[in-house]
Structures are given as structure tokens and as C-alpha cells.
Design a protein around this motif. Structure first.
Motif, mmCIF file in Angstrom:
data_model
loop_
_atom_site.group_PDB
_atom_site.id
_atom_site.type_symbol
_atom_site.label_atom_id
_atom_site.label_comp_id
_atom_site.label_asym_id
_atom_site.label_seq_id
_atom_site.Cartn_x
_atom_site.Cartn_y
_atom_site.Cartn_z
ATOM 1 N N MET A 6 27.618 32.321 53.170
ATOM 2 C CA MET A 6 28.009 32.183 51.773
ATOM 3 C C MET A 6 29.111 33.177 51.431
ATOM 4 O O MET A 6 29.311 34.170 52.123
ATOM 5 N N LYS A 7 29.801 32.930 50.316
ATOM 6 C CA LYS A 7 30.775 33.877 49.802
ATOM 7 C C LYS A 7 30.033 35.080 49.226
ATOM 8 O O LYS A 7 29.220 34.942 48.331
ATOM 9 N N LYS A 8 30.324 36.250 49.739
ATOM 10 C CA LYS A 8 29.642 37.453 49.271
ATOM 11 C C LYS A 8 30.483 38.228 48.258
ATOM 12 O O LYS A 8 29.956 39.030 47.505
ATOM 13 N N CYS A 9 31.779 38.020 48.276
ATOM 14 C CA CYS A 9 32.673 38.658 47.309
ATOM 15 C C CYS A 9 32.678 40.179 47.435
ATOM 16 O O CYS A 9 33.069 40.876 46.481
ATOM 17 N N VAL A 10 32.229 40.727 48.560
ATOM 18 C CA VAL A 10 32.205 42.176 48.739
ATOM 19 C C VAL A 10 33.637 42.712 48.774
ATOM 20 O O VAL A 10 34.503 42.173 49.456
ATOM 21 N N GLY A 11 33.867 43.773 48.008
ATOM 22 C CA GLY A 11 35.189 44.370 47.926
ATOM 23 C C GLY A 11 36.020 43.879 46.757
ATOM 24 O O GLY A 11 37.049 44.471 46.436
ATOM 25 N N GLY A 12 35.559 42.815 46.120
ATOM 26 C CA GLY A 12 36.263 42.285 44.961
ATOM 27 C C GLY A 12 35.342 42.224 43.756
ATOM 28 O O GLY A 12 34.159 42.564 43.837
ATOM 29 N N PRO A 13 35.839 41.807 42.628
ATOM 30 C CA PRO A 13 34.996 41.723 41.425
ATOM 31 C C PRO A 13 33.998 40.578 41.518
ATOM 32 O O PRO A 13 34.164 39.648 42.320
ATOM 33 N N VAL A 14 32.957 40.652 40.707
ATOM 34 C CA VAL A 14 32.002 39.555 40.617
ATOM 35 C C VAL A 14 32.749 38.310 40.146
ATOM 36 O O VAL A 14 33.543 38.386 39.204
ATOM 37 N N PRO A 15 32.555 37.160 40.794
ATOM 38 C CA PRO A 15 33.262 35.943 40.356
ATOM 39 C C PRO A 15 33.070 35.687 38.862
ATOM 40 O O PRO A 15 31.976 35.873 38.330
ATOM 41 N N GLN A 16 34.148 35.268 38.204
ATOM 42 C CA GLN A 16 34.087 35.065 36.767
ATOM 43 C C GLN A 16 33.061 34.011 36.383
ATOM 44 O O GLN A 16 32.383 34.125 35.362
ATOM 45 N N THR A 180 25.470 44.247 43.277
ATOM 46 C CA THR A 180 25.625 45.685 43.089
ATOM 47 C C THR A 180 27.120 45.987 43.120
ATOM 48 O O THR A 180 27.828 45.546 44.035
ATOM 49 N N VAL A 181 27.610 46.714 42.119
ATOM 50 C CA VAL A 181 29.037 46.993 42.033
ATOM 51 C C VAL A 181 29.282 48.498 42.001
ATOM 52 O O VAL A 181 28.392 49.278 41.656
ATOM 53 N N ASP A 182 30.502 48.889 42.361
ATOM 54 C CA ASP A 182 30.865 50.304 42.327
ATOM 55 C C ASP A 182 31.464 50.653 40.955
ATOM 56 O O ASP A 182 31.447 49.838 40.026
ATOM 57 N N ASP A 183 31.984 51.840 40.838
ATOM 58 C CA ASP A 183 32.528 52.298 39.556
ATOM 59 C C ASP A 183 33.736 51.493 39.099
ATOM 60 O O ASP A 183 34.084 51.491 37.912
ATOM 61 N N ASN A 184 34.392 50.825 40.041
ATOM 62 C CA ASN A 184 35.558 50.012 39.703
ATOM 63 C C ASN A 184 35.190 48.558 39.421
ATOM 64 O O ASN A 184 36.081 47.729 39.182
#
Length: 355
Positions: A6-16, A180-184
Motif C-alpha cells: 500500500m501507499k504509506k506516504c512516509v516522508g511526505g504529508p498525510v494525503p489530503q 504518526t507525523v513529525d514536527d513538519n
């Protein structure tokens, strides 16, 4: 569907799209509360829930087996072109290496978790800790008390729980996902919870989310009975039923008969994978905070409670286990028709914030 493809989107923003369909832990997502076959066990302290790959891992296993067979074509081409002491052909050698690399990478990427991994990967909804503990992978060389790899996610309104949309060769699928997201605001970890659903089943997704929220916020008292308690030890009969129901739980007998050869192959695939795997081991830190009192009135399954598809269906026919147990969501003031609300929310998620 196996989460690793699946698309994990790690390293980018949560999909809109996912953010537009974010789920609240405080407000009901729809008018119903209902489990749809995701629970291993429940008690006053925690509830163990499945993740999507459990229900159709036979497809991933079949893909790994097919990829392995194709990867064997590389050595065959090499052997054929080097027969009788021949030095072979450079182009054919490259083709052989490409075949091994292409299909071998699929076997390596997916086979490790399906074979010699974990039979199931529970997600623990822990009421007292106010956290989710998601089992991820088997740890082969763990230290005493370390257990398998487990991720933690706080049960808080700030946590990002969403309905995720995933395009697949079999149509668009949906499931509940935590980010889970980072500060950015970029994704660092993500895991899926429960089952996958079609676009026509969004009402059930929202009812399932309400079920987990009701347990975490109010406890097991008054919680509807799960659709069934999933088996922690999958028997050959349960492997067969997992494979059969994957073609549709309400499929007519004629369709099931037509699908029976594939069902039997898939059953064998599940049995083969389970034979090489073991049950998960919780880290000692999680184990210590998860004691179940002997007299806990809400601890299930207990003696006499059916476990698995076969026992549950038999108990339902005898009237010993409820069929389609559900409840109304407390505090819900929106559309009372679950189908109508789900369709509106899927197309215009702002309607859920307006209730």
C-alpha cells in the motif's frame, strides 16, 4: 491487502483526501455501533483487533509463490544457455539476471512476513494506557522481555485517524489508518486497523470505528457482541472459511462451487504459511500493564463462547450467539439513515463536522 504494497506516504504529508476524512475519537462517526469481525478478544483492560492483511493474506501468499516460480526461470535460462560447456550469450545472461532480480525482489519483500513471520498481527486498544499497541513484525533475535516489534499510538484527539482510500487492481478499497507525523507534518509511521471495505460499505466502516471508540471511551459495558471472535490458532477448517468468505460472505452456492478450486488452493496457501509462522509475543512492558482479572465479567472469549467462523455460525443457528448485534451511537444528532450519511460523508466530509 498486504500493507507492504500500500501507499504509506512516509516522508511526505498525510494525503489530503485522508485528512478530509479524518475520524474523531470523541464524536460518533455515524448512527450505528457495530463490530464486523475484527476482534480477537475483549476485557475490561484491552481489546485485541486484527489488521487488513489477515483476511486476504492467501492472495499475497499466492503472489509470492507465483513470483518464486517465475524467478526460477532465471537459473533455468542460465543453465540452458551454458549447457555442453557453452559460455552462453551475454543478452540471455542479462535476461536471466533480470528475471531473478525482478521476481526475486517480490519474494524477498513479501515472503519474509508471510512465511517464517507472525500468524497474525494484533492491534491492542488499551483503555488504561490510553494507547494503541500495533504489532508489526517478528523479532527473531530478541532480548528477554523484548518481544516482537510493536508501535505505539496515543488514543487522543490529536492523533491522526483517517479513512484511507487505496486504489487496487480489484477496485478502490477503504480502511481505517493511523498516521504518526513529525514536527513538519510529514508521515513517519502508519498502520492500518480492522478490515478493508468497498465504497458501498462505508456505513459499516463508520459503525466499526464507533465500536472501537465506544470501547475506549466507555468500556465494555453495553458493548454489542462482536460479529465473531477471530481465532488466534487458525485450524485448517478456519483457513478454508477465510478463503471461502473472501469471495463474498453472501455469495450464492453456485458461485461458491465455481470458486471451490481456487478456495482449496488458497486454503493450502494459508495452511502452509501458518505452519512456518508463530503467534506474536508482546513486549514485557505491554504484558505487565495488560493483566486480566479472573473474575472480569467482560473477559471474552471464555468457556462456552464460540471462536471462529465455523463455531459462531453453528452457535447462531442454535440461537446461542447473536447475529448482527448492534447499538445506536450515543450523542448522534445527524442523519439517522446510515447509508445516506455514509454516502454524504464520503462525498462531502464537512457534513460530519456540521452535526
Amino acid at each position: 491487502m498486504d500493507e507492504r504494497v500500500m501507499k504509506k506516504c512516509v516522508g511526505g504529508p498525510v494525503p489530503q483526501w485522508d485528512m478530509n476524512h479524518r475520524l474523531s475519537i470523541k464524536k460518533p462517526a455515524g448512527p450505528e455501533v457495530k463490530d464486523l469481525g475484527t476482534v480477537f478478544c475483549v476485557n475490561s483492560t484491552f481489546m485485541d483487533v486484527a489488521e487488513p492483511s489477515l483476511f486476504d493474506k492467501q492472495w499475497a501468499i499466492m503472489g509470492v509463490v507465483i513470483a518464486f516460480c517465475f524467478s526460477c526461470g532465471g537459473p533455468y535460462i542460465y543453465y540452458f544457455t551454458h549447457a555442453n560447456g557453452s559460455s552462453g550469450d551475454f543478452i540471455m545472461n542479462c535476461i536471466a539476471l533480470a528475471i531473478v532480480y525482478l521476481f526475486g525482489s517480490i519474494v524477498w519483500r513479501l515472503g519474509g512476513g508471510l512465511f517464517f513471520g507472525l500468524r497474525y498481527k494484533p492491534i491492542r486498544f488499551h483503555r488504561e494506557a490510553r494507547k494503541l499497541y500495533a504489532t508489526r513484525t517478528r523479532r527473531f533475535f530478541s532480548k528477554p522481555g523484548e518481544g516482537d516489534v510493536v508501535w505505539e499510538a496515543p488514543w487522543a484527539e490529536e492523533s491522526i485517524f483517517c479513512l484511507h482510500r487505496e486504489p487496487t487492481p480489484y477496485g478502490t478499497k477503504f480502511h481505517i489508518r493511523h498516521y504518526t507525523v513529525d514536527d513538519n507534518g510529514n508521515v513517519t509511521r502508519t498502520f492500518s486497523i480492522g478490515r478493508e471495505w468497498d465504497s458501498s460499505q462505508i456505513r459499516l466502516v463508520l459503525a466499526q470505528w464507533n465500536y472501537w471508540c465506544k470501547y475506549m471511551n466507555n468500556g465494555p459495558s453495553g458493548l454489542p457482541k462482536p460479529m465473531l471472535f477471530l481465532p488466534r490458532k487458525e485450524t485448517p477448517r478456519e483457513s478454508f472459511l477465510f478463503s471461502l468468505y473472501n469471495f463474498g460472505m453472501s455469495a450464492p452456492v453456485s458461485m461458491r462451487l465455481l470458486a471451490m478450486p481456487a478456495v482449496l488452493i488458497f486454503t493450502l496457501m494459508r495452511m502452509l504459511a501458518n505452519a512456518t509462522c508463530r503467534n506474536p509475543v508482546w513486549p514485557e512492558a505491554v504484558w505487565k500493564i495488560s493483566p486480566v482479572a479472573e473474575n472480569d465479567p467482560y473477559a471474552e472469549p471464555r468457556a462456552g463462547t464460540p471462536v471462529g467462523w465455523a463455531e459462531t455460525v453453528t452457535a447462531q443457528r442454535r440461537g446461542e450467539y447473536p447475529d448482527d448485534d448492534h447499538a445506536a451511537a450515543e450523542g448522534w444528532t445527524g442523519e439517522s439513515d446510515g447509508e445516506a450519511h455514509a454516502a454524504a460523508w464520503l462525498d462531502s466530509p464537512t457534513t460530519i463536522a456540521a452535526r
